[in-house]
Write an enzyme that holds these catalytic residues in place. Structure first.
Site, short mmCIF file in Angstrom:
data_model
loop_
_atom_site.label_atom_id
_atom_site.label_comp_id
_atom_site.label_asym_id
_atom_site.label_seq_id
_atom_site.Cartn_x
_atom_site.Cartn_y
_atom_site.Cartn_z
CD GLU A 66 5.42 34.60 36.00
OE1 GLU A 66 5.84 35.45 35.17
OE2 GLU A 66 6.10 34.21 36.97
CG PHE A 114 11.49 37.97 48.54
CD1 PHE A 114 12.04 38.98 47.76
CD2 PHE A 114 11.51 36.66 48.07
CE1 PHE A 114 12.60 38.69 46.53
CE2 PHE A 114 12.08 36.38 46.84
CZ PHE A 114 12.62 37.39 46.06
CD GLN A 115 9.54 36.21 44.33
OE1 GLN A 115 9.18 35.07 44.65
NE2 GLN A 115 10.17 36.46 43.19
CE LYS A 147 7.66 27.89 50.57
NZ LYS A 147 9.01 28.40 50.33
CG MET A 201 -5.71 50.22 15.01
SD MET A 201 -6.67 50.26 13.50
CE MET A 201 -7.43 48.63 13.50
#
Lengths: 190, 622
Positions: free
Chosen positions: B95, B157-158, B207, B526
């Protein structure tokens, strides 16, 4: 002798140049009209912590306008910081208007409830103090009295200071609310 | 579904016209979504939330979205499979890569990038990209799935508090709690993302909202009462600016990303050339003014040119156009531009006088303010100022020896030669980023894409993919076929490349002929540079050399062509070979010398004219 530009840069870097009012921290009262939606209050508070601004007091409530709530914020900072606070508040989508009322003629009030241990021996003394502060007794039990007092913060502090001579059990303060005495357009016309 | 096909054509055509105009739709104060078709032809139809979402995205003229499915958004993906939509979905592999791809797309095209991910980890993986877009003012709309409303707050969940997490890194965010709000929220999200100071907007979609049904009512107009932004600058302030410019003897245009994003690059170029005012750009301002021009001083700031910083320190007027006085630009702010008055033009009022107080503030869009300012300013006699600048340019030019070592700067120069500057260069973060900024000599707006504000390693590969999709689609939709076929070059170090290398699969899957450069010095260059300069050569955890993968084999595993170059005489040959690959990405690994450092450099806390120009003069500055 510093040039104007050097003075600007020093201020930008947070270094004092002169002992100038503008460089001192001052308390400001800022009123907001904002969308009365879930998360709007959060956005305002969050912005203060996100940008490291100081926040002393917040009070918020509904208004006569449907869907719009009004918030009074008390914050501390130099003129430069306060200008940033106002602009960043204005940038929030939920904010409808921002007004720093500090410099304008305004009224400010805070509501305070103080519960003090009280019995027959000192009830009348406590009530006497409360009267001086235009306070009211809002509840009484055999062992306590609860006073309501409203006014500018100095008055509230004075009241709490007096009550502190006795046994304060609880204090609840509403945070400040403020309003310009005149509408902005009236002031502009003058 | 013929009506749907017609609809699709219509949106594409409109989007193409919009892109072709070139001037950004940011500049228009009213709802300038050219995508608003009067009343939407599907208005009144009963649809599920998923369908409403997809139709609303389509109605915004979106041609591509970057996403990754999951439980909370499975319904949207199901509808995507069934419906004939006017945009394509690109399946990324992480993502974060999706958000960077959308950023690259937005930077290359000037349009809003779109991301669709699932709840919980899908959303949190986007956070870096959203923060990146916020700091670099990139218009993005990120749709995140969310657990059903009745489970919110239950540690389901999630589940995560996406709006809470993203509040301080978005221009605005929404949690849709009523399906009847959905179409309006989508329209507002795109509007907020692209107007004013552009930036990311998150729309969190529970959802159950996606499964519920409602009548599709796509609003024709946006009406957000708390949101406004000026386009024109205040007339009195613009007049004051003109007077200040007339007075100035050593004026300097200090040009930032707002100039590019508002489409004001050509206006600024014309203005500078006519008035003879020299130009320095920030990292994001690169491309707004052609760097080949004698008026160009290149980039300013920490790794800017020595002469640009000298000019800043000696200028009597800085005209900041869409720039924000970032600490990487100013260095020690108390000693920055000590003699200069400042005109600050910016769309965001909160940006003006935030870091450095301005003598003249103009809140407005660079595109429109330059229009207002231009007729008020006479050409100036800056000849002696330009002579001084020319001397500075001779004193300390940007250069790199052409010797037996494979030096990263020479790779960048070779890419410039190969493309003549007509390319989109997408850099990662660190030394590769600075060399790409210093040595490519950009000539066009939107030809340089980088993560400047947040400094996100792993940005380059996915952002380059997004830019490539943007260009490809612009070409497909350009009725006059005038959109050039520019190569997209992704420049990486060996550290950052590994952070999102998985996205190469996406480019390969779509036959995108990306040119991926890895400047492999075997170190986090760097950080190593700082360790050498300021931490007594204690190279703590910056050595990757012994553990780096075989980058050529890795490229081939990702279905790309892998090329390796270890000698300076092979640079050109390697690049030529990569350019012959037209059906997939070509990954070029350059084994560059690890000791090379980015110079000149303003050390942290130093004034802008106290630059280290080489290893030799380090002690002088300290």
């Amino acid at each position: 002798m510093l040039t104007d530009q050097q003075i600007f840069r020093r201020r930008a870097a947070g270094q004092p140049v002169f002992e100038d009012e503008r460089e001192k921290n001052h308390q400001h009262m800022i009123t907001l009209r904002l969308e009365n939606t879930i998360g709007a209050l959060n956005r305002v508070i969050n912005m203060f912590s996100q940008r490291g601004f100081n926040l002393t007091s917040v009070s918020v409530g509904e208004t006569n306008e449907p869907g719009i709530s009004r918030m009074t914020l008390v914050t501390t900072g130099t003129d430069r910081i306060i200008a940033q606070v106002v602009k960043q508040l204005d940038n929030l989508i939920d904010t409808l208007s921002v007004d720093d009322v500090t410099e304008a003629p305004h009224v400010q009030r805070e509501l305070c409830l103080v519960k003090v241990a009280a019995d027959a021996s000192n009830r009348s003394v406590l009530t006497g103090i409360s009267d001086i502060f235009r306070g009211r007794v809002v509840n009484i039990t055999t062992e306590t009295m609860t006073f309501e007092v409203s006014g500018p913060p100095a008055k509230i502090n004075g009241f709490i200071g007096m009550m502190d001579e006795y046994t304060i059990l609880e204090v609840a303060r509403s945070g400040r609310i403020a309003m310009r005495r005149k509408m902005e357009f009236e002031e502009d016309a003058e | 579904m013929s009506s749907s096909a017609a609809l699709r054509y219509d949106y594409h055509h409109r989007a193409a016209t919009r892109a072709a105009v070139g001037t950004s739709f940011l500049s228009n104060g009213s709802d300038s979504s050219a995508g608003s078709p009067g009343s939407h032809p599907l208005n009144g139809q009963t649809m599920t939330g998923s369908q409403i979402l997809l139709r609303a995205i389509e109605a915004e003229g979106v041609d591509v979205i970057f996403g990754y499915p999951g439980g909370a958004v499975i319904g949207i993906y199901d509808e995507m499979h069934r419906l004939d939509l006017g945009f394509e979905h690109i399946l990324v592999r992480h993502e974060q890569g999706g958000t960077h791809a959308a950023e690259g797309y937005a930077k290359a095209t000037g349009k809003v990038g779109t991301v669709l991910v699932t709840s919980g980890p899908g959303a949190t993986n986007c956070v870096t990209g959203i923060a990146d877009a916020y700091l670099d003012s990139i218009p993005l709309v990120v749709f995140t799935g969310q657990v059903p409303t009745h489970l919110i707050g239950n540690d389901a969940f999630q589940e995560c508090d996406t709006v809470g997490i993203t509040r301080s890194i978005t221009n605005h965010n929404y949690l849709v709690r009523d399906i009847n709000d959905l179409a309006r929220v989508v329209k507002e999200a795109y509007y907020i993302a692209r107007t004013g100071r552009p930036g990311p907007v998150v729309v969190d979609l529970p959802k159950d909202m996606l499964a519920a049904t409602a009548q599709f009512e796509y609003p024709d107009e946006v009406n957000i009462r708390g949101y406004s932004f000026p386009t024109q600058g205040d007339t009195a302030a613009v007049e004051q600016a003109a007077e200040m410019i007339a007075r100035a003897e050593k004026p300097l245009l200090y040009v930032g990303g707002g100039t590019v994003s508002s489409g004001a690059g050509p206006k600024l170029t014309a203005f500078a050339r006519r008035t003879r005012i020299p130009v320095t750009t920030t990292l994001h301002g690169i491309g707004a003014f052609p760097e080949e021009d004698e008026l160009s001083l290149g980039m300013l700031g920490m790794h800017g040119t020595w002469y640009a910083n000298q000019a800043v320190q000696n200028a009597d007027l800085l005209i900041a156009v869409g720039a924000r006085f970032d600490d990487r630009v100013t260095g020690k702010i108390a000693e920055w531009a000590p003699n200069a008055e400042i005109i600050h033009i910016d769309i965001d009022a909160a940006c003006i006088s935030k870091n450095v107080p301005a003598n003249c503030s103009i809140q407005g869009d660079a595109f429109h303010v330059l229009d207002q300012l231009d007729p008020l300013v006479e050409p100036k006699d800056t000849e002696s100022w330009m002579r001084q600048i020319a001397e500075w340019k001779k004193t300390c030019p940007l250069e790199c020896p052409d010797d037996e070592f494979l030096r990263p700067q020479n790779v960048i120069k070779a890419l410039r030669e190969k493309t003549n500057g007509h390319a989109i260069v997408v850099t990662d973060v660190g030394q590769n980023q600075m060399w790409a900024a210093q040595f490519f000599s950009y000539v066009e707006p939107r030809s340089h894409i980088t993560s400047g504000g947040l400094g996100t390693m792993g940005f380059s590969v996915p952002a380059a993919i997004g830019a490539a999709f943007g260009l490809r689609n612009a070409r497909r939709m350009d009725p006059s076929a005038q959109t050039p076929d520019l190569p997209v070059i992704s420049i990486n170090g060996d550290g950052g490349f590994l952070m999102n290398a998985q996205e190469l699969v996406v480019a390969a899957a779509h036959g995108i002929p990306l040119k991926v450069v890895i400047l492999n010095n075997g170190h986090l260059g760097m950080v190593r540079q700082w360790q050498e300069l300021f931490h007594e050569e204690r190279y703590s955890h910056t050595d990757l050399e012994s553990t780096n993968p075989d980058f050529v084999a890795l490229a081939e595993a990702y279905h790309c062509v892998g090329l390796r170059c270890s000698h300076p005489s092979d640079i050109k040959k390697t690049i030529d070979e990569a350019w012959e690959v037209t059906d997939r990405p070509a990954v070029m690994e350059f084994r560059v010398v690890k000791e090379e450092m980015v110079f000149p450099m303003v050390p942290a806390g130093a004034a802008s004219d106290q630059m280290i120009t080489s290893r030799g003069n380090l002690r002088d500055v300290a």
